[in-house]
Design an enzyme around this catalytic site. Structure first.
Site, PDB file in Angstrom:
ATOM      1  N   ASP A 168       0.885  -1.118  -0.020  1.00  0.00           N
ATOM      2  CA  ASP A 168      -0.019   0.040  -0.023  1.00  0.00           C
ATOM      3  C   ASP A 168       0.986   1.402   0.030  1.00  0.00           C
ATOM      4  O   ASP A 168       1.767   1.266  -0.669  1.00  0.00           O
ATOM      5  CB  ASP A 168      -1.058  -0.177   1.193  1.00  0.00           C
ATOM      6  CG  ASP A 168      -2.027   0.910   1.162  1.00  0.00           C
ATOM      7  OD1 ASP A 168      -3.105   0.614   0.545  1.00  0.00           O
ATOM      8  OD2 ASP A 168      -1.973   2.183   1.945  1.00  0.00           O
TER       9      ASP A 168
ATOM     10  N   TYR B 157      -1.699  11.239   1.233  1.00  0.00           N
ATOM     11  CA  TYR B 157      -2.555  11.383  -0.119  1.00  0.00           C
ATOM     12  C   TYR B 157      -2.628  12.589  -0.468  1.00  0.00           C
ATOM     13  O   TYR B 157      -2.864  12.858  -1.949  1.00  0.00           O
ATOM     14  CB  TYR B 157      -4.061  11.004   0.497  1.00  0.00           C
ATOM     15  CG  TYR B 157      -4.157   9.526   0.826  1.00  0.00           C
ATOM     16  CD1 TYR B 157      -4.410   8.648  -0.104  1.00  0.00           C
ATOM     17  CD2 TYR B 157      -3.889   9.100   2.069  1.00  0.00           C
ATOM     18  CE1 TYR B 157      -4.601   7.146   0.141  1.00  0.00           C
ATOM     19  CE2 TYR B 157      -4.135   7.706   2.424  1.00  0.00           C
ATOM     20  CZ  TYR B 157      -4.409   6.728   1.278  1.00  0.00           C
ATOM     21  OH  TYR B 157      -4.492   5.466   1.793  1.00  0.00           O
TER      22      TYR B 157
ATOM     23  N   HIS C 209      -7.193  -6.619  -0.267  1.00  0.00           N
ATOM     24  CA  HIS C 209      -6.054  -5.822  -0.208  1.00  0.00           C
ATOM     25  C   HIS C 209      -5.025  -6.033   0.858  1.00  0.00           C
ATOM     26  O   HIS C 209      -3.816  -5.774   0.416  1.00  0.00           O
ATOM     27  CB  HIS C 209      -6.972  -4.379  -0.134  1.00  0.00           C
ATOM     28  CG  HIS C 209      -5.622  -3.303  -0.119  1.00  0.00           C
ATOM     29  ND1 HIS C 209      -4.987  -2.998  -1.285  1.00  0.00           N
ATOM     30  CD2 HIS C 209      -4.984  -2.407   0.735  1.00  0.00           C
ATOM     31  CE1 HIS C 209      -4.039  -2.076  -0.822  1.00  0.00           C
ATOM     32  NE2 HIS C 209      -4.123  -1.723   0.228  1.00  0.00           N
TER      33      HIS C 209
END
Length: 297
Positions: free
Chosen positions: A99, A210, A272
């Site tokens: 990730d 992000y 995930h």
């Protein structure tokens, strides 16, 4: 063993196991996790490696710079990793990442290729692969819509914290994003991640990763020819049922001209959260792949 070290202006907390005279295997976690997401790998690989899993800057017990969003740019966090490797007394490592840790790791491998002996990327694409895939598969933008939510100021910090961080439960436990095999995650595991992300300033720090994304993407449209070709062996692992990042991205790495030696494996019935949900399979695939690369040398 739990330690901390000053690296690149931040205090990095890390967990380690294995003998210090063995090769270094370094693990980088993603959102909303911490070193704990690698607990299965730390136990398994400590027999043959010195295994180290830090809390990335902003997460868990590592310090949280607060001067601005770009404190969390991958270029900064990649420098953290360089400093950590050197502080541990090594010149290179086997790098394993998942990730957001993977975005940091892709950046690190490009900036410091001689410090990466082998690289394992889990459920995170090379940035150029991601852009090419999205151009051909706009549906990925629907899967990635949470990016736009996280990019907003103050709102994700407020909403994620509601009802005892219930959205962390939804990310990890409930469909469509959570573990497919619910027996592989416990309420205690979820509480670890809630504690990690609920520490003062931690949610804003994790969102700032992000918020740096636009600055990562823009140069790629202008400098494709300037991207470095990676020559170290790369293993891309993906959960077939990843609801966040389409598993079709994994296969696209095979045709990526920026990767000289790449192997791709997609795990069936896996979400995930690959290194936790199918830890035994992941550990065995990595071991077999490392052994095969040693045999080719």
């Amino acid at each position: 063993q739990h330690h901390s070290v000053q690296c690149n202006g931040v205090q990095l907390y890390y967990v380690t196991a294995g003998d210090a005279d063995k090769p270094l295997m370094l693990f980088l976690h993603g959102f909303p996790e911490c070193w704990y997401s690698w607990r299965h790998q730390l136990r398994y690989f400590s027999a043959n490696y010195r295994v180290v899993a830090p809390d990335l800057r902003g997460y868990g017990r590592s310090s949280r710079p607060s001067s601005g969003v770009f404190d969390y740019h991958p270029n900064k966090t990649a420098e953290d990793i360089r400093c950590l490797i050197q502080a541990l007394g090594y010149e290179k490592c086997i790098l394993v990442a998942h990730d957001w840790g993977g975005i940091v790791a892709w950046t690190f491998t490009e900036r410091y290729p001689l410090m990466v002996d082998r690289f394992v990327a889990m459920d995170i694409p090379h940035m150029q692969v991601a852009l090419d895939f999205i151009r051909q598969n706009p549906s990925q933008l629907v899967r990635s819509q949470y990016f736009f939510f996280f990019y907003a100021w103050w709102m994700p910090e407020f909403i994620m914290g509601l009802r005892d961080w219930v959205l962390i439960d939804r990310c990890l436990v409930h469909k469509p994003i959570g573990f497919i095999d619910q027996d592989k995650i416990t309420s205690d595991d979820v509480e670890v991640y809630k504690w990690t992300i609920s520490r003062r300033g931690a949610m804003t720090a994790s969102m700032n990763y992000y918020r740096c994304v636009p600055s990562l993407i823009a140069p790629l449209f202008q400098a494709r020819s300037g991207l470095k070709r990676l020559t170290m062996p790369v293993l891309v692992l993906w959960g077939e049922d990843d609801a966040v990042l389409d598993s079709g991205m994994a296969e696209e790495h095979k045709s990526c001209k920026l990767l000289e030696d790449v192997t791709v494996r997609v795990l069936k019935s896996c979400s995930h959260w690959i290194q936790e949900e199918q830890s035994d399979a992941v550990n065995q695939i990595i071991t077999t792949w490392i052994d095969s690369k040693k045999a080719e040398q």
